[in-house]
Design a protein around this motif. Structure first.
Motif, PDB file in Angstrom:
ATOM      1  N   ILE A 203     105.069 -20.064 -13.354  1.00  0.00           N
ATOM      2  CA  ILE A 203     104.424 -18.759 -13.514  1.00  0.00           C
ATOM      3  C   ILE A 203     102.964 -18.799 -13.075  1.00  0.00           C
ATOM      4  O   ILE A 203     102.513 -17.967 -12.275  1.00  0.00           O
ATOM      5  CB  ILE A 203     104.534 -18.288 -14.975  1.00  0.00           C
ATOM      6  CG1 ILE A 203     106.004 -18.016 -15.330  1.00  0.00           C
ATOM      7  CG2 ILE A 203     103.684 -17.043 -15.212  1.00  0.00           C
ATOM      8  CD1 ILE A 203     106.257 -17.802 -16.810  1.00  0.00           C
ATOM      9  N   ALA A 204     102.201 -19.767 -13.606  1.00  0.00           N
ATOM     10  CA  ALA A 204     100.768 -19.817 -13.298  1.00  0.00           C
ATOM     11  C   ALA A 204     100.500 -20.048 -11.802  1.00  0.00           C
ATOM     12  O   ALA A 204      99.683 -19.332 -11.207  1.00  0.00           O
ATOM     13  CB  ALA A 204     100.074 -20.870 -14.157  1.00  0.00           C
ATOM     14  N   PRO A 205     101.140 -21.018 -11.156  1.00  0.00           N
ATOM     15  CA  PRO A 205     100.896 -21.179  -9.714  1.00  0.00           C
ATOM     16  C   PRO A 205     101.339 -19.967  -8.887  1.00  0.00           C
ATOM     17  O   PRO A 205     100.712 -19.655  -7.870  1.00  0.00           O
ATOM     18  CB  PRO A 205     101.718 -22.429  -9.351  1.00  0.00           C
ATOM     19  CG  PRO A 205     101.829 -23.192 -10.626  1.00  0.00           C
ATOM     20  CD  PRO A 205     101.952 -22.133 -11.680  1.00  0.00           C
TER      21      PRO A 205
ATOM     22  N   ARG B   2      98.664 -26.178  -6.187  1.00  0.00           N
ATOM     23  CA  ARG B   2      99.220 -25.083  -6.993  1.00  0.00           C
ATOM     24  C   ARG B   2      99.493 -23.845  -6.150  1.00  0.00           C
ATOM     25  O   ARG B   2     100.459 -23.108  -6.408  1.00  0.00           O
ATOM     26  CB  ARG B   2      98.284 -24.766  -8.160  1.00  0.00           C
ATOM     27  CG  ARG B   2      98.146 -25.953  -9.104  1.00  0.00           C
ATOM     28  CD  ARG B   2      97.659 -25.545 -10.468  1.00  0.00           C
ATOM     29  NE  ARG B   2      97.173 -26.705 -11.226  1.00  0.00           N
ATOM     30  CZ  ARG B   2      96.875 -26.670 -12.513  1.00  0.00           C
ATOM     31  NH1 ARG B   2      97.016 -25.558 -13.198  1.00  0.00           N
ATOM     32  NH2 ARG B   2      96.422 -27.750 -13.130  1.00  0.00           N
ATOM     33  N   ILE B   3      98.673 -23.595  -5.150  1.00  0.00           N
ATOM     34  CA  ILE B   3      98.956 -22.472  -4.250  1.00  0.00           C
ATOM     35  C   ILE B   3     100.293 -22.690  -3.538  1.00  0.00           C
ATOM     36  O   ILE B   3     101.117 -21.768  -3.427  1.00  0.00           O
ATOM     37  CB  ILE B   3      97.825 -22.293  -3.219  1.00  0.00           C
ATOM     38  CG1 ILE B   3      96.566 -21.753  -3.901  1.00  0.00           C
ATOM     39  CG2 ILE B   3      98.261 -21.349  -2.095  1.00  0.00           C
ATOM     40  CD1 ILE B   3      95.352 -21.713  -2.991  1.00  0.00           C
ATOM     41  N   MET B   4     100.530 -23.914  -3.091  1.00  0.00           N
ATOM     42  CA  MET B   4     101.791 -24.201  -2.396  1.00  0.00           C
ATOM     43  C   MET B   4     102.984 -24.111  -3.343  1.00  0.00           C
ATOM     44  O   MET B   4     104.039 -23.570  -2.978  1.00  0.00           O
ATOM     45  CB  MET B   4     101.715 -25.581  -1.733  1.00  0.00           C
ATOM     46  CG  MET B   4     100.791 -25.603  -0.524  1.00  0.00           C
ATOM     47  SD  MET B   4     100.869 -27.143   0.423  1.00  0.00           S
ATOM     48  CE  MET B   4     100.037 -28.280  -0.678  1.00  0.00           C
ATOM     49  N   LEU B   5     102.823 -24.606  -4.566  1.00  0.00           N
ATOM     50  CA  LEU B   5     103.897 -24.490  -5.556  1.00  0.00           C
ATOM     51  C   LEU B   5     104.238 -23.022  -5.795  1.00  0.00           C
ATOM     52  O   LEU B   5     105.410 -22.625  -5.808  1.00  0.00           O
ATOM     53  CB  LEU B   5     103.464 -25.130  -6.880  1.00  0.00           C
ATOM     54  CG  LEU B   5     103.590 -26.638  -7.027  1.00  0.00           C
ATOM     55  CD1 LEU B   5     102.907 -27.087  -8.315  1.00  0.00           C
ATOM     56  CD2 LEU B   5     105.055 -27.050  -7.047  1.00  0.00           C
ATOM     57  N   GLY B   6     103.186 -22.214  -6.006  1.00  0.00           N
ATOM     58  CA  GLY B   6     103.409 -20.812  -6.311  1.00  0.00           C
ATOM     59  C   GLY B   6     103.971 -20.030  -5.148  1.00  0.00           C
ATOM     60  O   GLY B   6     104.852 -19.179  -5.322  1.00  0.00           O
TER      61      GLY B   6
END
Length: 491
Positions: free
Chosen positions: A317-319, A365-369
Motif C-alpha cells: 500500500i505505502a509504496p 519503493r517507487i519501483m515496488l509501488g
C-alpha cells in the motif's frame, strides 16, 4: 539561571509565563546546546537562528504587554523536515529538494506559531520518510545520543535525537508506519501518532496519503499531550481532516499521572508475543505489564490474527501511494533539475533529475509501488493488500469491544549499530513490525519508555480506538509515573 535545556516543556512554559526567564534566554540556551552537540548527533538539517530569536522576542513583547499566552508560549520546538515552512528550507531529507524554500507554512507549523512556540529549525529524516533508522537521509545519518554509534530510529530520527540530546524540549514528527513511535522507543523519548485525520496533512510532503499522520514528540507524556492539543483539530484545507474536536488529551495525561488505572482493561496482543523480539525487550515489556497491573489495570490477552499480515500489506500500500505522490518531482516545477543542456528532451531531463535526486531506498519503493499498480497486477497485489487492511481494521474493532486499549513493545529490538541493517531491507522493515497495524487501521498509538535493555531504551506502545487518543495518554502517563523518565549518558 538553571539549565533550561534540561527542563520539560511544561517547566519552561512556566518560567516564561511568570517572567522568571525570557523566551529569548530560553531560545538562546537551546541554540547554544545545538551548537555544542549537534556535530556529534546530526539531528538538524537547518537551524533557523534568526527566525527563532525573532519569534522569542515576539513572545516576550506579548507577555510584557500583558497579553494572555498559550500553555506552550516561549517553548522551543524542532520540526521534522517533511513539513513546509515559509522561507525556511524544506528538503524531506532528499537531494531532489535541496535548497527549496516553500512559499507557505503547513497547517501544523501555522498552529505552532499561533501557540507561541519557537521553531528552532528542521530535523533530519530518512528521505521522504522512507526508512527506520535515518540512515537513508541524503544528508548523513542522525545518531542516537544514548550511543552515537547507533541509530536513533526512523524516519523521524532527527526529531527524537534532538529531544534525547536536550537540543529541544519538543519536536514534531510524522508517522506513516511507525516513524514517530519507533524513534521514540529507541531514544527513550515519547512519540505519539494521533488518530489519522486528527492532525492536518496540509503542507506535509506526502509519502503515503492514506497513512501519513503528523504528531508530537517530547520527553514526557504531558508535554506530548500539550503539543498534540496545540497542533490538532479540523483543517478544511485537508480533505481527510476529521471535523471533530481533539479529545482532551491534556486532562487524560494529568489523570494518568496520578498512577491510578482502576477500571481500565488493557489487551496484550497475542500475535506480537513470538515475533522475534529481543529477550531484553520482552523482559522490559513484561515488567511494564506487571507495573500496569499494580496500578490497577486489568490485563487480558487479545488475539488479532491478521496483524501478522500487516507488514506485507503495508509494503504494497505505502509504496503504491508513494509511486503516485512522488511523480510530481520531475525537475520541471521546483527542486533539482539535472541534464537540461538544451539538447535533451523533457523525458530525458526528468529521468536524469530523478536518477540524481532520489536515493536508493526511495527508488526501491517507487519501483515496488509502480509494479504493484501496473496492469495485470493491481488486483493481485494492491487490491489484496487493501482487503488485508480491512481485516486488520476488523481485528482492532473486535479487540476494542473487549478492552480499552492494546499494548505491545513498540519495536522488536533496541537501537542497532549504524550500518547493521542497510544491506538487508527486510531486516530494516522489521523495525516497524508492531507499529504498522495502527497506521493501517487509522487509530492512535503512543510509545513511552518502559525500561532499559543492555543500557539502551525500550518503549511500550499503547494503541487506542480512533478518536480515543485520550485513552493512550492516560495509560502512558500512568506508566511514566511509575517507571520515571530516562536520561542518556552525557554527550
Amino acid at each position: 539561571m538553571t539549565d533550561v535545556t534540561a527542563m520539560t516543556a511544561t517547566q519552561i512554559a512556566g518560567l516564561v509565563a511568570t517572567g522568571a526567564a525570557s523566551a529569548v534566554e530560553v531560545t538562546q540556551a537551546h541554540l547554544d546546546r545545538i551548537a555544542a552537540v549537534d556535530g556529534r548527533v546530526n539531528a538538524f538539517l537547518h537551524v533557523d537562528t534568526e527566525g527563532a530569536l525573532a519569534a522569542a522576542r515576539d513572545v516576550d513583547a506579548r507577555r510584557a504587554a500583558g497579553e494572555e499566552l498559550g500553555p506552550l508560549a516561549g517553548v522551543p520546538v524542532a520540526v521534522k523536515d517533511v513539513l513546509t515552512t515559509k522561507g525556511v528550507p524544506t528538503t524531506v531529507g532528499s537531494k531532489i529538494l535541496e535548497g527549496w524554500r516553500p512559499p507557505y507554512d503547513s497547517t501544523i507549523v501555522e498552529r505552532l506559531r499561533a501557540a507561541g512556540t519557537v521553531m528552532l529549525g528542521k530535523t533530519n529524516m530518512d528521505e521522504f520518510a522512507m526508512g527506520s533508522s535515518t540512515e537513508y537521509s541524503a544528508y548523513g545519518p542522525s545518531r542516537n545520543p544514548w550511543d552515537t554509534d547507533r541509530i536513533p530510529g526512523g524516519s523521524g530520527g532527527g526529531s527524537a535525537a534532538a529531544l534525547a540530546a536536550y537540543e529541544a524540549p519538543l519536536a514534531i514528527g510524522s508517522d506513516t508506519g511507525g516513524s514517530i513511535r519507533q524513534p521514540g522507543a529507541v531514544t527513550g523519548t515519547v512519540g505519539a501518532k494521533p488518530t489519522y485525520g486528527g492532525t492536518s496533512r496540509y503542507g506535509l510532503v506526502a509519502f503515503s496519503s492514506s497513512l501519513d499522520t503528523p504528531g508530537p514528540c517530547a520527553r514526557t507524556v504531558l508535554d506530548a499531550a500539550l503539543l498534540h492539543a496545540a497542533i490538532g483539530g479540523h483543517d478544511p484545507r485537508d480533505s481527510t481532516s476529521i471535523p471533530a474536536p481533539v479529545p482532551d488529551v491534556v486532562a487524560a495525561a494529568k489523570l494518568g499521572a496520578t498512577g491510578d488505572l482502576s477500571g481500565v482493561r488493557l489487551g496484550v496482543v497475542t500475535e506480537f508475543g513470538g515475533e522475534g523480539a529481543e529477550p531484553g525487550v520482552t523482559a522490559a515489556f513484561n515488567e511494564a505489564v506487571d507495573t500496569l497491573t499494580k496500578l490497577g489495570a486489568e490485563i487480558v490477552e487479545i488475539s488479532c490474527p491478521h496483524f501478522r499480515y500487516a507488514l506485507p500489506a503495508y509494503y504494497l500500500i505505502a509504496p503504491s501511494e508513494c509511486s503516485s505522490n512522488l511523480a510530481r518531482f520531475d525537475g520541471v516545477r521546483f527542486g533539482l533539475r539535472t541534464g537540461d543542456d538544451g539538447n535533451r528532451s523533457l523525458e530525458e531531463v526528468m529521468s536524469l533529475t530523478r536518477e540524481a535526486g532520489f536515493g536508493p531506498e526511495v527508488k526501491r519503493r517507487i519501483m515496488l509501488g509502480t509494479y504493484a499498480l501496473s496492469s495485470g497486477y493491481y488486483d493481485a497485489y494492491y487490491g489484496q493488500a487493501q482487503k488485508v487492511r480491512t481485516l486488520i481494521t476488523r481485528d482492532f474493532t473486535a479487540a476494542f469491544e473487549r478492552v480499552d486499549a492494546l499494548i505491545s513493545p513498540t519495536t522488536p529490538f533496541v537501537a542497532f549499530p549504524l550500518g547493521a541493517r542497510t544491506s538487508d531491507p527486510y531486516q530494516m522493515y522489521l523495525a516497524d513490525l508492531f507499529t504498522i497495524p495502527s497506521n493501517l487501521y487509522g487509530g492512535p498509538g503512543i510509545s513511552v519508555p518502559c525500561g532499559l535493555s543492555d543500557g539502551l531504551p525500550v518503549g511500550l506502545q499503547v494503541m487506542a480506538p480512533t478518536l480515543a487518543d485520550d485513552r493512550m495518554y492516560r495509560v502512558a502517563a500512568a506508566l511514566e509515573s511509575a517507571v520515571g523518565t530516562f536520561t542518556p549518558p552525557a554527550l
